[in-house]
Design an enzyme around this catalytic site. Structure first.
Site, PDB file in Angstrom:
ATOM      1  N   CYS A  80      55.519  19.186   2.666  1.00 48.38           N
ATOM      2  CA  CYS A  80      54.804  20.177   1.565  1.00 48.38           C
ATOM      3  C   CYS A  80      53.422  20.028   2.298  1.00 48.38           C
ATOM      4  O   CYS A  80      53.131  20.953   2.985  1.00 48.38           O
ATOM      5  CB  CYS A  80      54.823  19.362   0.624  1.00 48.38           C
ATOM      6  N   HIS A 171      60.807  18.004   0.025  1.00 46.59           N
ATOM      7  CA  HIS A 171      60.324  16.209  -0.600  1.00 46.59           C
ATOM      8  C   HIS A 171      61.746  15.541   0.409  1.00 46.59           C
ATOM      9  O   HIS A 171      62.801  15.461  -0.655  1.00 46.59           O
ATOM     10  CB  HIS A 171      60.121  16.199  -0.987  1.00 46.59           C
ATOM     11  N   GLU A 173      61.671  12.469   0.844  1.00 49.22           N
ATOM     12  CA  GLU A 173      61.226  11.362  -0.077  1.00 49.22           C
ATOM     13  C   GLU A 173      62.252  11.018  -1.476  1.00 49.22           C
ATOM     14  O   GLU A 173      62.063  10.228  -1.760  1.00 49.22           O
ATOM     15  CB  GLU A 173      60.097  10.952   0.210  1.00 49.22           C
ATOM     16  N   SER A 225      57.279  -8.010 -22.723  1.00 50.82           N
ATOM     17  CA  SER A 225      57.998  -6.733 -23.553  1.00 50.82           C
ATOM     18  C   SER A 225      59.354  -6.713 -23.967  1.00 50.82           C
ATOM     19  O   SER A 225      60.063  -6.528 -24.636  1.00 50.82           O
ATOM     20  CB  SER A 225      58.035  -5.540 -23.307  1.00 50.82           C
TER      21      SER A 225
END
Ligand code: XMP
Length: 605
Positions: A80, A171, A173, A225
């Site tokens: 990119c 991209h 990835e 949590s």
């Protein structure tokens, strides 16, 4: 270097760390380097990858980096922004324009080693404003897309085999580039000639050692949590420092799901993590702190600060001194908060508010999962023997329903609507849909930048692929729109009106019920495990003449939460949701969020 290693230059794209992770998963070490690192810092690497960036290469933004890397004898691949910078440095030209969002078809050059084993046409993921429009003398096009309204031919992959310099506009990835892993592997193994020698086993050993060293003889107080991350962090910390010195604190912040705290405490007890388990119901404190707030970052900031206040007062009450704060954030939490040197803030995660940043800098926080993505945390959890049911729980954000309960002071936020409405109407009609921009905003992400823009309500009985194409066209072509929701009511409303509404227990109770209906529906239809996450959002928006609010359901598929695609729900399930949710007190509208990420984010705030 002991292992073959690739350097990933972090220009602050959300994806720099993801690139490093993808390389590590191929068994090859990867390290993040900064653009202004001296050229000597690149000694010993087998190859360099230049990440994407929120900056615009066409405007010369972020152009002051160590250009001497281009003189090094190692292969370089840019993605990119990195692709555009590399193209320009090597004699090509770039321009502002030719933007593409979301899926595109890459036509690959036959036989190029970077695309070895792949098809002639590969689905890839795009998110860019700038484009390469010509390449330097030693370069050739090794992949292209056909895109834009006029179907223009665009450089999507370029390369010079003699210089061993390459660039991908897309991209590879992100998981939505179907064979992105193979493309990265081809670079790492075929071009850089690396050997695989890195593993998760090794990561676990290294982390345990690191935690022991950091904690010394102190104790750790972990905010638990009950989600996958904090549970895996709890087990790992317990293994590193022993159960006596590990305290778990579960806080009911009033923003939990229906019966959540009771279920979480039971799970910790059944998992044997109850030796020092503490619970506090702080819902009043949280809800008071959120009174009257509307702006997402203000709400997030307040929730984060209140967590710290409650945590500190509990530590004092329990007499736990000389402790470190334990947290389970994973990598996307850090990167989206602008936590790496150059990343843009998309949203501040509750465990990245300023006071926690200060504690991190003072060395008082342990975060054993901060380098991992969810899939890796689940894999680590399996290695640590945590049961599958706990590990397969959907991710749930720390600020809980606080970021799924939109608020409004009643202002109709319609600036610019007059200009976009005709364009929107015409574009939607091409797909057999009606469209109305909504007078509120939600958070999204475009070309790595935070976007706080309007959703659009679409109505019409069209097939799913048509709907998805309409969403791509609208979010790419209509300015100021980052999301589309599909009306599940029969009629397109004459108008949409924002109504005044803030964080209250009553609204949260309605949202809890709607969320429980959706979760139960997903389980009953066998979809829970197939869906990565499904936020249910309460939006203060009336879509009928009756007063009332709208519920939005957002089922998505994802692998790492960095990108996501909407999930089609069976019509029977939609029918049930309509029957049950529209009966809830004060709910008169129901819609399905049909936006990918980017340009939407998974959560609405
Ligand atoms: P977005 O909405 O940015 O979310 O696409 C990416 C993933 O992160 C979760 N999320 C959070 N998790 N604290 C968290 O622990 C937060 O403040 C927070 N905000 C978003 C979100 O649910 C999704 O899985």
């Amino acid at each position: 270097m002991q292992h073959d290693t690739i350097a990933v230059i972090d220009f602050g794209g959300q994806y720099a760390h993801l690139i490093a992770t993808k390389i590590r998963r191929q068994g090859v070490r990867a390290e993040i380097r900064q653009p202004d690192d001296a050229v000597d810092a690149f000694d010993g690497y087998r190859g360099i990858i230049i990440s994407g960036s929120p900056s615009l290469a066409s405007r010369g933004e972020d152009s002051q980096y160590t250009k001497a890397i281009y003189d090094l004898e190692v292969p370089i691949l840019g993605f990119c922004f990195g692709h555009q910078e590399l193209a320009r440095h090597c004699g090509g030209q770039i321009e502002h324009g030719g933007r593409e969002w979301g899926k595109a078809d890459l036509h690959t050059a036959a036989g190029h080693p970077l695309f070895r084993g792949l098809d002639a046409v590969e689905p890839v993921w795009m998110s860019h404003f700038d484009s390469v429009v010509s390449v330097g003398p030693d370069f050739e096009e090794i992949g292209h897309t056909i895109s834009g309204e006029a179907g223009e031919h665009r450089y999507a992959a370029i390369g010079s085999d003699s210089l061993r310099r390459y660039g991908f506009q897309f991209h590879p990835e992100v998981d939505d580039t179907l064979h992105g892993d193979e493309m990265i592997a081809n670079f790492v193994f075929e071009i850089c000639k690396c050997e695989a020698s890195w593993s998760m086993e090794q990561f676990l050993d290294e982390q345990i050692e690191r935690v022991r060293e950091h904690v010394g003889d102190r104790s750790v107080f972990l905010l638990a949590s009950g989600g996958v991350d904090s549970t895996v962090a709890a087990v790992l910390l317990g293994r590193a420092i022993g159960p006596e010195r590990l305290h778990l604190l579960h806080i009911d912040n009033g923003l939990m799901r229906l019966h959540e705290s009771v279920d979480v405490l039971r799970m910790f007890t059944e998992s044997g993590l109850d030796r020092n388990l503490h619970f506090v119901d702080a819902s009043d404190t949280f809800l008071e702190s959120l009174e009257g707030l509307v702006e997402p970052e203000a709400k997030r900031g307040k929730i984060g600060d209140t967590f710290v206040d409650v945590f500190q007062s509990e530590a004092r009450r329990l007499g736990i001194t000389h402790h470190l704060l334990g947290q389970g954030p994973i990598y996307p939490d850090t990167i989206e908060t602008g936590g790496t040197k150059r990343s843009e803030t998309i949203k501040t995660h509750h465990n990245r508010v300023p006071i926690i940043q200060e504690m991190i800098e003072a060395g008082r926080v342990v975060e054993p999962l901060a380098d991992l993505y969810k899939v890796e945390v689940r894999e680590l959890g399996q290695r640590l023997g945590i049961d599958q049911q706990t590990l397969s729980r959907h991710p749930f954000p720390g600020p809980g329903l606080g970021v799924r309960l939109l608020c409004s002071n009643g202002t109709q936020d319609t600036e610019g609507f007059e200009t976009i409405e005709p364009q929107l109407e015409e574009l939607a009609a091409r797909f057999g849909l009606k469209a109305t921009p909504l007078p509120i905003r939600s958070v999204g992400v475009k070309a790595d930048l935070r976007a706080y823009e309007h959703p659009v309500l679409l109505s019409g009985d069209v097939d799913w692929p048509v709907l998805i194409d309409a969403v791509s066209a609208i979010t790419a072509q209509v300015p100021g729109i980052n999301r589309c929701v599909w009306n599940l009511e029969a009629h397109h409303p004459a108008r949409a009106t924002a109504i005044e509404a803030y964080v209250t227990r009553e609204r949260l109770d309605v949202l809890r019920k709607a969320d429980a209906i959706v979760m139960e529906g997903l389980r009953r239809f066998g979809l829970y495990d197939d869906v990565w996450q499904c936020p249910t959002v309460l939006v203060p928006l009336s879509l009928t003449d009756e007063p009332g609010e709208t519920v939005i359901v957002r089922p998505i598929r994802s692998q790492r939460a960095m990108t996501a695609t909407p999930v089609e729900l069976p019509p029977e399930l939609i029918g049930e949701l309509r029957d049950q949710i529209l009966k809830l007190d004060g709910i008169t509208g129901l819609a399905l969020d049909v936006t990918s990420k980017p340009p939407g984010t998974i959560e609405w705030e």
